[in-house]
Every structure is written in structure tokens, then in C-alpha cells.
Design a protein around this motif. Structure first.
Motif, mmCIF file in Angstrom:
data_model
loop_
_atom_site.group_PDB
_atom_site.id
_atom_site.type_symbol
_atom_site.label_atom_id
_atom_site.label_comp_id
_atom_site.label_asym_id
_atom_site.label_seq_id
_atom_site.Cartn_x
_atom_site.Cartn_y
_atom_site.Cartn_z
ATOM 1 N N PHE A 101 -20.435 0.451 21.688
ATOM 2 C CA PHE A 101 -19.190 0.508 20.917
ATOM 3 C C PHE A 101 -18.751 1.972 20.822
ATOM 4 O O PHE A 101 -19.424 2.789 20.198
ATOM 5 C CB PHE A 101 -19.409 -0.068 19.520
ATOM 6 N N GLN A 102 -17.634 2.290 21.453
ATOM 7 C CA GLN A 102 -17.079 3.643 21.428
ATOM 8 C C GLN A 102 -15.624 3.554 20.975
ATOM 9 O O GLN A 102 -14.735 3.317 21.783
ATOM 10 C CB GLN A 102 -17.182 4.298 22.807
ATOM 11 N N PRO A 103 -15.371 3.707 19.683
ATOM 12 C CA PRO A 103 -14.019 3.484 19.157
ATOM 13 C C PRO A 103 -12.999 4.481 19.692
ATOM 14 O O PRO A 103 -13.309 5.661 19.888
ATOM 15 C CB PRO A 103 -14.214 3.643 17.642
ATOM 16 N N ASN A 104 -11.807 3.965 19.946
ATOM 17 C CA ASN A 104 -10.705 4.824 20.386
ATOM 18 C C ASN A 104 -9.462 4.658 19.514
ATOM 19 O O ASN A 104 -8.414 5.219 19.800
ATOM 20 C CB ASN A 104 -10.366 4.572 21.860
ATOM 21 N N VAL A 105 -9.597 3.862 18.447
ATOM 22 C CA VAL A 105 -8.545 3.713 17.441
ATOM 23 C C VAL A 105 -9.215 3.864 16.081
ATOM 24 O O VAL A 105 -10.271 3.272 15.840
ATOM 25 C CB VAL A 105 -7.853 2.339 17.541
ATOM 26 N N PHE A 106 -8.605 4.657 15.212
ATOM 27 C CA PHE A 106 -9.191 4.909 13.896
ATOM 28 C C PHE A 106 -8.143 4.699 12.815
ATOM 29 O O PHE A 106 -6.968 5.017 13.001
ATOM 30 C CB PHE A 106 -9.737 6.337 13.816
ATOM 31 N N VAL A 107 -8.582 4.146 11.674
ATOM 32 C CA VAL A 107 -7.703 3.925 10.528
ATOM 33 C C VAL A 107 -8.288 4.670 9.331
ATOM 34 O O VAL A 107 -9.453 4.454 8.971
ATOM 35 C CB VAL A 107 -7.560 2.421 10.205
ATOM 36 N N ASN A 108 -7.487 5.521 8.722
ATOM 37 C CA ASN A 108 -7.898 6.264 7.530
ATOM 38 C C ASN A 108 -7.994 5.289 6.353
ATOM 39 O O ASN A 108 -7.001 4.681 5.958
ATOM 40 C CB ASN A 108 -6.868 7.362 7.239
ATOM 41 N N ILE A 109 -9.195 5.148 5.804
ATOM 42 C CA ILE A 109 -9.382 4.243 4.661
ATOM 43 C C ILE A 109 -9.839 5.003 3.413
ATOM 44 O O ILE A 109 -10.459 4.420 2.526
ATOM 45 C CB ILE A 109 -10.377 3.103 4.989
ATOM 46 N N THR A 110 -9.511 6.273 3.364
ATOM 47 C CA THR A 110 -9.914 7.079 2.209
ATOM 48 C C THR A 110 -9.465 6.450 0.904
ATOM 49 O O THR A 110 -10.217 6.402 -0.075
ATOM 50 C CB THR A 110 -9.341 8.504 2.333
ATOM 51 N N GLU A 111 -8.241 5.929 0.889
ATOM 52 C CA GLU A 111 -7.671 5.364 -0.340
ATOM 53 C C GLU A 111 -8.154 3.942 -0.608
ATOM 54 O O GLU A 111 -7.968 3.437 -1.722
ATOM 55 C CB GLU A 111 -6.133 5.378 -0.260
ATOM 56 N N THR A 112 -8.752 3.294 0.364
ATOM 57 C CA THR A 112 -9.151 1.890 0.182
ATOM 58 C C THR A 112 -10.648 1.663 0.360
ATOM 59 O O THR A 112 -11.098 0.512 0.346
ATOM 60 C CB THR A 112 -8.382 0.966 1.152
ATOM 61 N N LEU A 113 -11.419 2.730 0.510
ATOM 62 C CA LEU A 113 -12.863 2.565 0.676
ATOM 63 C C LEU A 113 -13.479 1.888 -0.545
ATOM 64 O O LEU A 113 -14.315 0.983 -0.412
ATOM 65 C CB LEU A 113 -13.536 3.917 0.921
#
Length: 226
Positions: free
Chosen positions: A161-173
Motif C-alpha cells: 500500500f503506497q498512498p498517492n492521495v491524502f486527506v487532511n483530517i486534523t479537524e476530524t481526527l
């Protein structure tokens, strides 16, 4: 936009992308979670039917915490998909896609250790072929990683698994962590993978890829601009 999260088992959706689900829901996107397995139509060789009553109650509570619009439960037999005819699995996925008409589909990583994950990922690839009429609404398909499964497959025998799309979840962690706490029957101690500590650690690691405090990573499997 309608987002379909396909989970082989209840809790995969939170482990893999709970923060992303919460973020999309908070932005007004419709998120539908489809849990593909359960007891099955025949007597299950491992678990009693009552077990699913509890875990599905936990799943509903978790989905509510995340802000998901709907949870769909199917009855493919859990931990038995390697001996379930492919056409049955494909048909179940096809029906979900036809029912939801999603814009984006999230699936488990095809090379996870758990064979159920691979079977479901394959079925989505078959059911969501972009030239088919039932998949005409689909614009993107992505794979998520699942703690306790994605990183335990034998190395070098299959793609990692080598991700190439990332979503910032700082506010929803924190929302993700609270949703995982709803799974009392599945939550593990902090030195184990399905734990609050492990979820925090992975989110921190993925956050470093894009320079934020917490993120979730995905593999883009297809994007269709029609």
C-alpha cells in the motif's frame, strides 16, 4: 456528491477512513457506508448470529458519530468469501452501486491480508467498470488502508500500500476516534492495531506526507472525466 464507502466488515470504514467520512459529512456530502458481510444466509461456521446484532448496533452508533447519511448491511458470509462464488460477491456489490449511484467509491486495498478484503476489492473492480451503465455516475475509485490487515500481507509477494492521495483530517481526527470507541467489541488495547493509539499514530504519519497534524492516505484506482 454521493460517496460510497464499501467495507468488508463493520469497523473497516472507521479504521480506514473515519476522519475522511467525518470531513465529507461536515461539508454536506452524502456518505453511504455499505458493510458487505455478516452471518450469511446459512449457519455460519465460526460465529453465532447474535454477534452481528451487537456489532451492527455499534456500527450504526459509529456511523452516526461520523455523520454518515446511511448504513447498508449485506449478508455475504464473513471470513468465507474465499469459498463464496465470485458471481455472488460481484452481484452484491453491483446491487449496492445501483442502489446508491455514487460519485466516488472507496474500497479496501486488494492486497490486504484478509481474503475478504481482496474479494470485495475485486468485485468493485468488476462492478464499477467505467463503461458500464450502472457505473456512469462514478468519477473516482480509491482504496483505503485498514489497520490490522493492510500492512500484514507477506512482503514482496504482492504490491504494498503506497498512498498517492491524502486527506487532511486534523479537524476530524477526534471524531474518528470517538466513532471507533463505539465499537466496544472490536476496540483493542493500545499496543494492538485496532486501537486508539494506533489510529493516532497512523494519522500522524500520514499527516507528515502533506505537512499537517493528521491525515488519511488512499490509492487512486481510477478517475473518469467524461
Amino acid at each position: 456528491m454521493t460517496i460510497l464507502v464499501i467495507a468488508p466488515h463493520a469497523d473497516d470504514e472507521v479504521l480506514g477512513m473515519g476522519g475522511t467520512i467525518a470531513r465529507f459529512a461536515s461539508q454536506g456530502q452524502k456518505v453511504v457506508i455499505a458493510v458487505m458481510t455478516g452471518h450469511g444466509e446459512s449457519p455460519h461456521p465460526i460465529w453465532p448470529r447474535e454477534m452481528w446484532d451487537k456489532v451492527r448496533e455499534e456500527c450504526r452508533a459509529s456511523a452516526k458519530a461520523l455523520g454518515a447519511a446511511e448504513v447498508i448491511f449485506l449478508e455475504l458470509p464473513a471470513a468465507c468469501l474465499d469459498v463464496t462464488p465470485a458471481w455472488k460477491i460481484n452481484s452484491a456489490v453491483e446491487k449496492v452501486i445501483a442502489q446508491v449511484s455514487p460519485t466516488v467509491i472507496y474500497v479496501p486495498f486488494a492486497y490486504d491480508l484478509h481474503k475478504d478484503h481482496g474479494s470485495i476489492a475485486y468485485a468493485v473492480t468488476v462492478a464499477a467498470r467505467p463503461y458500464l451503465s450502472r457505473a456512469k455516475t462514478v468519477e473516482r475509485v480509491l482504496a483505503y488502508e485498514t489497520l490490522s490487515e493492510t500492512h500484514l500481507a507477506p512482503p514482496y509477494l504482492a504490491p504494498a500500500f503506497q498512498p498517492n492521495v491524502f486527506v487532511n483530517i486534523t479537524e476530524t481526527l477526534d471524531t474518528k476516534l470517538n466513532a471507533m470507541r463505539a465499537y466496544e467489541s472490536q476496540l483493542q488495547e493500545d499496543h494492538l492495531p485496532r486501537s486508539i493509539a494506533a489510529l493516532k499514530a497512523l494519522a500522524t504519519l500520514r499527516g507528515t506526507h502533506i505537512g499537517c497534524n493528521a491525515a488519511e492516505g488512499f490509492v487512486l484506482l481510477g478517475e473518469y472525466v467524461r
